[in-house]
Write a protein that holds these residues in place. Structure first.
Motif, PDB file in Angstrom:
ATOM      1  N   LYS A 109       0.822  -1.209   0.000  1.00  0.00           N
ATOM      2  CA  LYS A 109       0.000   0.000   0.000  1.00  0.00           C
ATOM      3  C   LYS A 109       0.857   1.260   0.000  1.00  0.00           C
ATOM      4  CE  LYS A 109      -2.833  -1.221   3.427  1.00  0.00           C
ATOM      5  NZ  LYS A 109      -3.990  -1.131   4.363  1.00  0.00           N
ATOM      6  N   LYS A 110       1.995   1.212   0.706  1.00  0.00           N
ATOM      7  CA  LYS A 110       2.862   2.377   0.764  1.00  0.00           C
ATOM      8  C   LYS A 110       3.624   2.578  -0.540  1.00  0.00           C
ATOM      9  CE  LYS A 110       5.862   5.558   1.939  1.00  0.00           C
ATOM     10  NZ  LYS A 110       5.507   6.974   1.752  1.00  0.00           N
ATOM     11  N   ILE A 111       4.348   1.549  -0.991  1.00  0.00           N
ATOM     12  CA  ILE A 111       5.273   1.696  -2.116  1.00  0.00           C
ATOM     13  C   ILE A 111       4.559   1.677  -3.460  1.00  0.00           C
ATOM     14  CG2 ILE A 111       7.237   0.621  -3.308  1.00  0.00           C
ATOM     15  CD1 ILE A 111       8.187  -0.353  -0.533  1.00  0.00           C
ATOM     16  N   VAL A 112       3.642   0.728  -3.623  1.00  0.00           N
ATOM     17  CA  VAL A 112       2.978   0.584  -4.925  1.00  0.00           C
ATOM     18  C   VAL A 112       1.858   1.597  -5.103  1.00  0.00           C
ATOM     19  CG1 VAL A 112       1.699  -0.989  -6.426  1.00  0.00           C
ATOM     20  CG2 VAL A 112       3.574  -1.868  -5.010  1.00  0.00           C
ATOM     21  N   ILE A 113       1.044   1.777  -4.078  1.00  0.00           N
ATOM     22  CA  ILE A 113      -0.111   2.675  -4.200  1.00  0.00           C
ATOM     23  C   ILE A 113       0.248   4.114  -3.828  1.00  0.00           C
ATOM     24  CG2 ILE A 113      -2.469   3.134  -3.473  1.00  0.00           C
ATOM     25  CD1 ILE A 113      -2.148   0.579  -5.162  1.00  0.00           C
ATOM     26  N   ALA A 114       0.635   4.343  -2.584  1.00  0.00           N
ATOM     27  CA  ALA A 114       0.825   5.716  -2.096  1.00  0.00           C
ATOM     28  C   ALA A 114       1.931   6.460  -2.835  1.00  0.00           C
ATOM     29  CB  ALA A 114       1.107   5.695  -0.595  1.00  0.00           C
ATOM     30  N   ASP A 115       3.102   5.826  -2.957  1.00  0.00           N
ATOM     31  CA  ASP A 115       4.235   6.528  -3.571  1.00  0.00           C
ATOM     32  C   ASP A 115       4.011   6.823  -5.045  1.00  0.00           C
ATOM     33  OD1 ASP A 115       5.385   6.405  -1.126  1.00  0.00           O
ATOM     34  OD2 ASP A 115       6.998   5.027  -1.647  1.00  0.00           O
ATOM     35  N   ASN A 116       3.323   5.930  -5.739  1.00  0.00           N
ATOM     36  CA  ASN A 116       3.050   6.177  -7.157  1.00  0.00           C
ATOM     37  C   ASN A 116       1.911   7.183  -7.338  1.00  0.00           C
ATOM     38  OD1 ASN A 116       4.733   4.288  -9.064  1.00  0.00           O
ATOM     39  ND2 ASN A 116       4.242   3.057  -7.263  1.00  0.00           N
ATOM     40  N   CYS A 117       0.948   7.156  -6.428  1.00  0.00           N
ATOM     41  CA  CYS A 117      -0.079   8.207  -6.449  1.00  0.00           C
ATOM     42  C   CYS A 117       0.570   9.566  -6.201  1.00  0.00           C
ATOM     43  CB  CYS A 117      -1.134   7.949  -5.381  1.00  0.00           C
ATOM     44  SG  CYS A 117      -2.365   6.691  -5.797  1.00  0.00           S
ATOM     45  N   ALA A 118       1.559   9.607  -5.312  1.00  0.00           N
ATOM     46  CA  ALA A 118       2.197  10.868  -4.932  1.00  0.00           C
ATOM     47  C   ALA A 118       2.795  11.594  -6.130  1.00  0.00           C
ATOM     48  CB  ALA A 118       3.274  10.609  -3.881  1.00  0.00           C
ATOM     49  N   GLU A 119       3.369  10.853  -7.060  1.00  0.00           N
ATOM     50  CA  GLU A 119       3.991  11.486  -8.225  1.00  0.00           C
ATOM     51  C   GLU A 119       2.967  12.270  -9.039  1.00  0.00           C
ATOM     52  OE1 GLU A 119       6.221   8.748 -10.565  1.00  0.00           O
ATOM     53  OE2 GLU A 119       7.364   7.961  -8.868  1.00  0.00           O
ATOM     54  N   VAL A 120       1.801  11.671  -9.263  1.00  0.00           N
ATOM     55  CA  VAL A 120       0.750  12.340 -10.041  1.00  0.00           C
ATOM     56  C   VAL A 120       0.103  13.453  -9.211  1.00  0.00           C
ATOM     57  CG1 VAL A 120      -1.374  12.013 -11.358  1.00  0.00           C
ATOM     58  CG2 VAL A 120       0.316  10.176 -11.263  1.00  0.00           C
ATOM     59  N   VAL A 121      -0.141  13.165  -7.942  1.00  0.00           N
ATOM     60  CA  VAL A 121      -0.773  14.154  -7.050  1.00  0.00           C
ATOM     61  C   VAL A 121       0.087  15.406  -6.945  1.00  0.00           C
ATOM     62  CG1 VAL A 121      -1.389  14.624  -4.651  1.00  0.00           C
ATOM     63  CG2 VAL A 121      -2.091  12.472  -5.720  1.00  0.00           C
ATOM     64  N   ASN A 122       1.388  15.234  -6.758  1.00  0.00           N
ATOM     65  CA  ASN A 122       2.283  16.395  -6.647  1.00  0.00           C
ATOM     66  C   ASN A 122       2.288  17.219  -7.929  1.00  0.00           C
ATOM     67  OD1 ASN A 122       2.959  15.601  -4.059  1.00  0.00           O
ATOM     68  ND2 ASN A 122       4.847  14.576  -4.667  1.00  0.00           N
ATOM     69  N   GLN A 123       2.271  16.529  -9.060  1.00  0.00           N
ATOM     70  CA  GLN A 123       2.253  17.228 -10.343  1.00  0.00           C
ATOM     71  C   GLN A 123       0.991  18.078 -10.477  1.00  0.00           C
ATOM     72  OE1 GLN A 123       2.370  14.603 -13.727  1.00  0.00           O
ATOM     73  NE2 GLN A 123       2.211  16.263 -15.219  1.00  0.00           N
ATOM     74  N   ILE A 124      -0.142  17.520 -10.081  1.00  0.00           N
ATOM     75  CA  ILE A 124      -1.422  18.231 -10.236  1.00  0.00           C
ATOM     76  C   ILE A 124      -1.580  19.335  -9.193  1.00  0.00           C
ATOM     77  CG2 ILE A 124      -3.937  17.967 -10.091  1.00  0.00           C
ATOM     78  CD1 ILE A 124      -3.579  15.174 -11.351  1.00  0.00           C
ATOM     79  N   PHE A 125      -1.287  19.055  -7.930  1.00  0.00           N
ATOM     80  CA  PHE A 125      -1.472  20.055  -6.878  1.00  0.00           C
ATOM     81  C   PHE A 125      -0.448  21.177  -6.971  1.00  0.00           C
ATOM     82  CE2 PHE A 125      -4.442  17.174  -4.946  1.00  0.00           C
ATOM     83  CZ  PHE A 125      -5.228  17.962  -4.123  1.00  0.00           C
ATOM     84  N   ASN A 126       0.746  20.868  -7.466  1.00  0.00           N
ATOM     85  CA  ASN A 126       1.779  21.901  -7.568  1.00  0.00           C
ATOM     86  C   ASN A 126       1.599  22.802  -8.791  1.00  0.00           C
ATOM     87  OD1 ASN A 126       2.903  20.839  -5.270  1.00  0.00           O
ATOM     88  ND2 ASN A 126       4.503  19.699  -6.331  1.00  0.00           N
TER      89      ASN A 126
END
Length: 478
Positions: A205-222
């Protein structure tokens, strides 16, 4: 030291071997090893802040001993307030000092006064919000005579600093965890395997889901202004899964690691995105914090007793304080207040405990009504998460304004198809295991060994395949 780091992958086996094969004959040595290992684990981040944990441990240990000897009501209350003021004082200084100073300046500048107080470059100690609440619960329970204070300083130190849950919970109660340090512990193969299974699912959940979601989320929110409303919806939804995968993943690793050493921690997440209303969501999300505020703030305030005004007041207090606990930013306060608004209709209509049982219990498929309730609850929760993730209130408002514009009806500019498949895979596994303590506790347990291990190796393969740059857990900042 991060759970998802090479350092921890080396640290954990060393402590495990010492614990079960070197000091296993002596309970006090086992507890002392836990204290040493926990301090090493914490010092890996910054050894200077070990003094805070040690001081907090000493204060609450002495307060507990003193409360046991003191019968005078006023003096007992003074001892309790000594613990509260010292612990909350440290928390407020390190976490909220600059927030209050900045808002003090803003308030006076509104009336034309210019003030130049000094802001400090304060480093927030990792986990201070968690271990502060853990030690406070001990002092409060001893004061309430719900717990006999311990005279074993090593056991108490191990309880406060227990490394699996030290920096991001679950926030354990002394009534549950502390007595486990008094009992002789024997290695149990089945318990250890179950712990490893939960660690595996937490890492997924951390490495596969959360960390990969983070890349897209950071791009969109930033870069909010560069994207359409439909793309911002994608970002908000992915953040909902990022924070769930990140925090529930941490909790799974913490609980599984504890089980390797013979300890049982309380469940911290109970599949909250399958909730049918906001009240159910908060019974299933970050359970250790929600129940802490319920027992030590909401109920003492009167809970759901009293007049409607008192009930509304209590709900807003607990949600706003919960939001503020997360950090010194108005976005967290608004996030808490918004959840209070979600909760109020259920409370006033006496429907806040309508969905106690597990959704579609004993069945594979939910009803159409349950699906609609789950989706609407998830939508409300996701909208609130925008405030949680946004840099400030202005950012949150612009994000939400664009979502509710005509661009909502355009094709998203970012379409993370592979990530969507992985999230769907996680949801299917967790749906099948929603009656258990974690997603894969019983999943495939009755399969023949080749199939069962093929599933576990598939999880391991996905973890290595989708692992990228090592990322901290979100809740480390709280």
């Amino acid at each position: 030291m991060l759970f998802n780091s090479i350092d921890f992958a080396i640290f954990l086996p060393i402590v495990f071997v010492l614990y079960w094969f070197v000091v296993n004959k002596n309970l006090k040595l086992q507890n002392f090893l836990i204290v040493v290992a926990s301090y090493v684990f914490y010092a890996w981040w910054d050894w200077r802040f070990l003094s805070l944990i040690m001081f907090s441990t000493l204060v609450d240990y002495l307060v507990g001993i003193s409360l046991a000897k003191q019968e005078h009501a006023v003096r007992r209350k003074m001892l309790l307030w000594t613990s509260i003021l010292i612990n909350i004082g440290f928390l407020c200084f390190f976490k909220y000092y600059n927030f209050f100073i900045d808002n003090f300046i803003t308030a006076f500048s509104f009336f034309g006064y210019k003030i130049q107080p000094n802001s400090l470059n304060i480093i927030l100690p990792v986990g201070i919000s968690f271990y502060t609440f853990q030690t406070l619960s001990y002092s409060i329970d001893v004061y309430r005579r719900k717990l006999v204070p311990t005279a074993d300083f090593i056991a108490f130190s191990a309880f406060v600093s227990f490394f699996p849950q030290l920096v991001a919970g679950p926030i354990e109660r002394a009534t549950n965890l502390l007595p486990q340090f008094y009992k002789k512990r024997s290695f149990h193969y089945g318990k250890a395997v179950d712990g490893l299974r939960q660690i595996l699912w937490g890492l997924f959940k951390k490495i596969v889901i959360a960390d990969n979601c983070a890349e897209v989320v950071n791009q969109i929110f930033n870069n909010t202004g560069d994207f359409s409303g439909s793309t911002l919806v994608v970002g908000a939804v992915l953040f909902a899964f990022q924070i769930y995968g990140d925090f529930s993943g941490y909790s799974d690793i913490a609980i599984g690691t504890s089980r390797l050493f013979g300890f049982d921690l309380k469940q911290n997440f109970a599949f909250p995105y399958f909730s049918r209303d906001i009240a159910e969501f908060w019974r299933r999300w970050h359970i250790s914090l929600s129940t802490w505020f319920r027992d030590y703030l909401y109920i003492p305030l009167g809970g759901s007793r009293g007049s409607k005004f008192q009930q509304i007041r209590n709900v807003f207090i607990i949600f706003v304080v919960s939001g503020f606990w997360h950090g010194p930013n108005w976005t967290f306060i608004v996030w808490g207040a918004l959840n209070a608004l979600y909760f109020l209709p259920l409370l006033l209509g006496s429907k806040n405990r309508k969905h106690i049982e597990i959704v579609a219990q004993g069945k594979w498929l939910p009803t159409i009504k349950e699906i609609l309730l789950i989706l609407s609850t998830f939508a409300l929760t996701t909208l609130a998460w925008v405030f949680f993730r946004a840099d400030n209130l202005s950012h949150a408002w612009s994000f939400i304004s664009e979502i509710f514009s005509y661009s909502l009806f355009t094709i998203p500019q970012i379409q993370p198809k592979i990530l969507s498949i992985l999230i769907l895979f996680m949801l299917l596994i967790e749906w099948s295991g929603r009656e258990e303590l974690y997603g894969i506790e019983r999943f495939g347990i009755t399969w023949k060994k080749p199939y069962r291990y093929a599933f576990y190796y598939t999880i391991v393969f996905l973890i290595f395949l989708f692992s990228g740059e090592e990322q901290e857990f979100i809740y480390f900042q709280f």
